[in-house]
Design a protein around this motif. Structure first.
Motif, PDB file in Angstrom:
ATOM      1  N   PHE A 109      -3.454 -11.258  -2.809  1.00 35.15           N
ATOM      2  CA  PHE A 109      -2.357 -10.403  -3.244  1.00 35.15           C
ATOM      3  C   PHE A 109      -2.669  -8.955  -2.855  1.00 35.15           C
ATOM      4  CE2 PHE A 109       0.095 -13.314  -5.778  1.00 35.15           C
ATOM      5  CZ  PHE A 109      -0.828 -14.267  -6.208  1.00 35.15           C
ATOM      6  N   ASP A 110      -1.624  -8.226  -2.541  1.00 36.46           N
ATOM      7  CA  ASP A 110      -1.734  -6.791  -2.306  1.00 36.46           C
ATOM      8  C   ASP A 110      -1.011  -6.058  -3.437  1.00 36.46           C
ATOM      9  OD1 ASP A 110      -1.729  -6.954   1.240  1.00 36.46           O
ATOM     10  OD2 ASP A 110      -3.230  -5.970  -0.018  1.00 36.46           O
ATOM     11  N   TYR A 111      -1.687  -5.104  -4.021  1.00 35.36           N
ATOM     12  CA  TYR A 111      -1.095  -4.261  -5.049  1.00 35.36           C
ATOM     13  C   TYR A 111      -1.051  -2.823  -4.530  1.00 35.36           C
ATOM     14  CZ  TYR A 111      -1.974  -8.233  -8.109  1.00 35.36           C
ATOM     15  OH  TYR A 111      -1.979  -9.490  -8.662  1.00 35.36           O
ATOM     16  N   TRP A 112      -0.029  -2.091  -4.981  1.00 35.57           N
ATOM     17  CA  TRP A 112       0.182  -0.736  -4.491  1.00 35.57           C
ATOM     18  C   TRP A 112       0.395   0.240  -5.645  1.00 35.57           C
ATOM     19  CZ3 TRP A 112      -0.430   0.153   0.627  1.00 35.57           C
ATOM     20  CH2 TRP A 112      -0.369  -0.950   1.476  1.00 35.57           C
ATOM     21  N   GLY A 113      -0.109   1.447  -5.433  1.00 36.44           N
ATOM     22  CA  GLY A 113       0.203   2.521  -6.351  1.00 36.44           C
ATOM     23  C   GLY A 113       1.572   3.096  -6.048  1.00 36.44           C
ATOM     24  N   GLN A 114       1.958   4.087  -6.836  1.00 38.98           N
ATOM     25  CA  GLN A 114       3.298   4.656  -6.709  1.00 38.98           C
ATOM     26  C   GLN A 114       3.406   5.646  -5.557  1.00 38.98           C
ATOM     27  OE1 GLN A 114       1.037   5.609  -8.859  1.00 38.98           O
ATOM     28  NE2 GLN A 114       1.137   7.837  -9.151  1.00 38.98           N
ATOM     29  N   GLY A 115       2.286   6.079  -5.030  1.00 32.60           N
ATOM     30  CA  GLY A 115       2.287   7.032  -3.933  1.00 32.60           C
ATOM     31  C   GLY A 115       2.139   8.461  -4.431  1.00 32.60           C
ATOM     32  N   THR A 116       1.444   9.274  -3.647  1.00 37.41           N
ATOM     33  CA  THR A 116       1.285  10.686  -3.968  1.00 37.41           C
ATOM     34  C   THR A 116       1.469  11.500  -2.688  1.00 37.41           C
ATOM     35  OG1 THR A 116      -0.153  12.334  -5.031  1.00 37.41           O
ATOM     36  CG2 THR A 116      -1.248  10.662  -3.713  1.00 37.41           C
ATOM     37  N   GLN A 117       2.239  12.563  -2.791  1.00 33.21           N
ATOM     38  CA  GLN A 117       2.573  13.355  -1.622  1.00 33.21           C
ATOM     39  C   GLN A 117       1.440  14.314  -1.278  1.00 33.21           C
ATOM     40  OE1 GLN A 117       5.534  13.399   0.407  1.00 33.21           O
ATOM     41  NE2 GLN A 117       4.259  14.723   1.688  1.00 33.21           N
ATOM     42  N   VAL A 118       1.057  14.313  -0.014  1.00 37.37           N
ATOM     43  CA  VAL A 118       0.117  15.299   0.519  1.00 37.37           C
ATOM     44  C   VAL A 118       0.842  16.082   1.604  1.00 37.37           C
ATOM     45  CG1 VAL A 118      -2.012  15.648   1.817  1.00 37.37           C
ATOM     46  CG2 VAL A 118      -1.936  13.956  -0.023  1.00 37.37           C
ATOM     47  N   THR A 119       0.910  17.386   1.435  1.00 40.33           N
ATOM     48  CA  THR A 119       1.566  18.254   2.412  1.00 40.33           C
ATOM     49  C   THR A 119       0.570  19.297   2.893  1.00 40.33           C
ATOM     50  OG1 THR A 119       3.711  17.954   1.314  1.00 40.33           O
ATOM     51  CG2 THR A 119       3.491  19.807   2.841  1.00 40.33           C
ATOM     52  N   GLN A 125      -2.866  -9.656 -12.409  1.00 45.49           N
ATOM     53  CA  GLN A 125      -2.155  -8.429 -12.058  1.00 45.49           C
ATOM     54  C   GLN A 125      -3.129  -7.262 -12.050  1.00 45.49           C
ATOM     55  OE1 GLN A 125       1.114  -7.745 -11.398  1.00 45.49           O
ATOM     56  NE2 GLN A 125       1.885  -9.848 -11.587  1.00 45.49           N
ATOM     57  N   VAL A 126      -2.907  -6.385 -11.123  1.00 40.93           N
ATOM     58  CA  VAL A 126      -3.693  -5.157 -11.003  1.00 40.93           C
ATOM     59  C   VAL A 126      -2.735  -3.980 -11.022  1.00 40.93           C
ATOM     60  CG1 VAL A 126      -5.223  -3.809  -9.525  1.00 40.93           C
ATOM     61  CG2 VAL A 126      -5.540  -6.287  -9.707  1.00 40.93           C
ATOM     62  N   GLN A 127      -3.062  -2.985 -11.821  1.00 41.26           N
ATOM     63  CA  GLN A 127      -2.265  -1.766 -11.854  1.00 41.26           C
ATOM     64  C   GLN A 127      -3.079  -0.634 -11.235  1.00 41.26           C
ATOM     65  OE1 GLN A 127      -2.705  -3.554 -15.022  1.00 41.26           O
ATOM     66  NE2 GLN A 127      -1.023  -4.793 -14.248  1.00 41.26           N
ATOM     67  N   LEU A 128      -2.401   0.187 -10.450  1.00 41.60           N
ATOM     68  CA  LEU A 128      -3.049   1.299  -9.754  1.00 41.60           C
ATOM     69  C   LEU A 128      -2.319   2.593 -10.086  1.00 41.60           C
ATOM     70  CD1 LEU A 128      -3.395  -0.405  -6.248  1.00 41.60           C
ATOM     71  CD2 LEU A 128      -5.153  -0.226  -8.010  1.00 41.60           C
ATOM     72  N   VAL A 129      -3.080   3.599 -10.481  1.00 36.73           N
ATOM     73  CA  VAL A 129      -2.497   4.906 -10.788  1.00 36.73           C
ATOM     74  C   VAL A 129      -3.205   5.959  -9.947  1.00 36.73           C
ATOM     75  CG1 VAL A 129      -2.068   6.631 -12.552  1.00 36.73           C
ATOM     76  CG2 VAL A 129      -1.905   4.201 -13.131  1.00 36.73           C
ATOM     77  N   ALA A 164      -7.060   4.935  -9.982  1.00 33.82           N
ATOM     78  CA  ALA A 164      -7.672   4.187 -11.069  1.00 33.82           C
ATOM     79  C   ALA A 164      -7.044   2.804 -11.171  1.00 33.82           C
ATOM     80  CB  ALA A 164      -7.509   4.939 -12.377  1.00 33.82           C
ATOM     81  N   ALA A 165      -7.883   1.796 -11.191  1.00 34.42           N
ATOM     82  CA  ALA A 165      -7.408   0.416 -11.270  1.00 34.42           C
ATOM     83  C   ALA A 165      -7.600  -0.127 -12.676  1.00 34.42           C
ATOM     84  CB  ALA A 165      -8.165  -0.457 -10.270  1.00 34.42           C
ATOM     85  N   SER A 166      -6.668  -0.963 -13.101  1.00 34.80           N
ATOM     86  CA  SER A 166      -6.784  -1.637 -14.386  1.00 34.80           C
ATOM     87  C   SER A 166      -6.179  -3.021 -14.254  1.00 34.80           C
ATOM     88  CB  SER A 166      -6.080  -0.836 -15.494  1.00 34.80           C
ATOM     89  OG  SER A 166      -4.705  -0.699 -15.215  1.00 34.80           O
ATOM     90  N   GLY A 167      -6.406  -3.845 -15.274  1.00 31.88           N
ATOM     91  CA  GLY A 167      -5.906  -5.220 -15.234  1.00 31.88           C
ATOM     92  C   GLY A 167      -6.981  -6.158 -14.739  1.00 31.88           C
ATOM     93  N   SER A 168      -6.628  -7.016 -13.805  1.00 30.13           N
ATOM     94  CA  SER A 168      -7.550  -8.046 -13.307  1.00 30.13           C
ATOM     95  C   SER A 168      -8.448  -7.495 -12.211  1.00 30.13           C
ATOM     96  CB  SER A 168      -6.755  -9.245 -12.790  1.00 30.13           C
ATOM     97  OG  SER A 168      -5.954  -9.800 -13.813  1.00 30.13           O
ATOM     98  N   ILE A 169      -9.229  -6.501 -12.566  1.00 31.91           N
ATOM     99  CA  ILE A 169     -10.040  -5.811 -11.572  1.00 31.91           C
ATOM    100  C   ILE A 169     -11.143  -6.699 -11.001  1.00 31.91           C
ATOM    101  CG2 ILE A 169      -9.538  -3.509 -12.454  1.00 31.91           C
ATOM    102  CD1 ILE A 169     -12.220  -3.601 -13.919  1.00 31.91           C
ATOM    103  N   PHE A 170     -11.518  -7.743 -11.733  1.00 28.50           N
ATOM    104  CA  PHE A 170     -12.573  -8.634 -11.254  1.00 28.50           C
ATOM    105  C   PHE A 170     -12.144  -9.353  -9.981  1.00 28.50           C
ATOM    106  CE2 PHE A 170     -10.396 -12.494 -12.345  1.00 28.50           C
ATOM    107  CZ  PHE A 170      -9.540 -12.118 -13.366  1.00 28.50           C
ATOM    108  N   SER A 171     -10.851  -9.443  -9.761  1.00 27.07           N
ATOM    109  CA  SER A 171     -10.327 -10.173  -8.602  1.00 27.07           C
ATOM    110  C   SER A 171     -10.206  -9.310  -7.343  1.00 27.07           C
ATOM    111  CB  SER A 171      -8.946 -10.740  -8.928  1.00 27.07           C
ATOM    112  OG  SER A 171      -7.988  -9.692  -9.061  1.00 27.07           O
ATOM    113  N   ILE A 172     -10.490  -8.005  -7.488  1.00 27.50           N
ATOM    114  CA  ILE A 172     -10.291  -7.105  -6.359  1.00 27.50           C
ATOM    115  C   ILE A 172     -11.374  -7.294  -5.305  1.00 27.50           C
ATOM    116  CG2 ILE A 172     -10.158  -4.700  -5.612  1.00 27.50           C
ATOM    117  CD1 ILE A 172      -8.979  -4.026  -8.338  1.00 27.50           C
ATOM    118  N   TYR A 173     -10.956  -7.503  -4.066  1.00 26.33           N
ATOM    119  CA  TYR A 173     -11.890  -7.644  -2.949  1.00 26.33           C
ATOM    120  C   TYR A 173     -12.119  -6.296  -2.263  1.00 26.33           C
ATOM    121  CZ  TYR A 173     -13.517  -8.779   1.740  1.00 26.33           C
ATOM    122  OH  TYR A 173     -14.227  -8.812   2.920  1.00 26.33           O
TER     123      TYR A 173
END
Length: 119
Positions: free
Chosen positions: A106-116, A1-5, A23-32
């Motif tokens: 696997f694809d992991y996603w962050g929660q999203g951040t608004q840019v206006t 699992q990878v967490q993204l903030v 910022a990524a955390s968790g199984s970062i070694f697996s990130i391509y």
């Protein structure tokens, strides 16, 4: 699992700049690869930029080339998107993405951040 903030979104005037962080955390070694996507109201999510971790090879959407720069800090497990010369059409929710290989892709996603971008 990878967490993204994610962080760094907000309101900016046309021509201004913002920097997004992921910022990524968790199984970062697996990130391509890691990247940024965006989704404007009524539109499909689209790739903005991504970076391959092992080679630092980058790819950008044509609409942001020359204005946006993706980079990473390996020590902080963080990817940045520096956005300059912002335009109203850059307004969207920006999502951080991590593409990882751990047996399967696997694809992991962050929660999203608004840019206006608006005056």
């Amino acid at each position: 699992q990878v967490q993204l903030v994610e962080s760094g979104g907000g309101l900016v005037q046309p021509g201004g700049s913002l920097r997004l962080s992921c910022a990524a955390s968790g199984s970062i070694f697996s990130i391509y690869s890691m990247g940024w996507y965006r989704q404007a109201p009524g539109k499909q999510r689209e790739l903005v930029a991504n970076i391959i971790i092992s080679t630092d090879s980058t790819r950008y959407a044509d609409s942001v080339k020359g204005r946006f720069t993706i980079s990473r800090d390996n020590a902080k497990n963080t990817v940045y998107l520096q956005m300059n010369s912002l335009k109203p059409e850059d307004t969207a929710v920006y999502y951080c993405n991590a593409n990882s290989l751990s047996g399967s892709w696997f694809d992991y996603w962050g929660q999203g951040t608004q840019v206006t971008v608006s005056s």
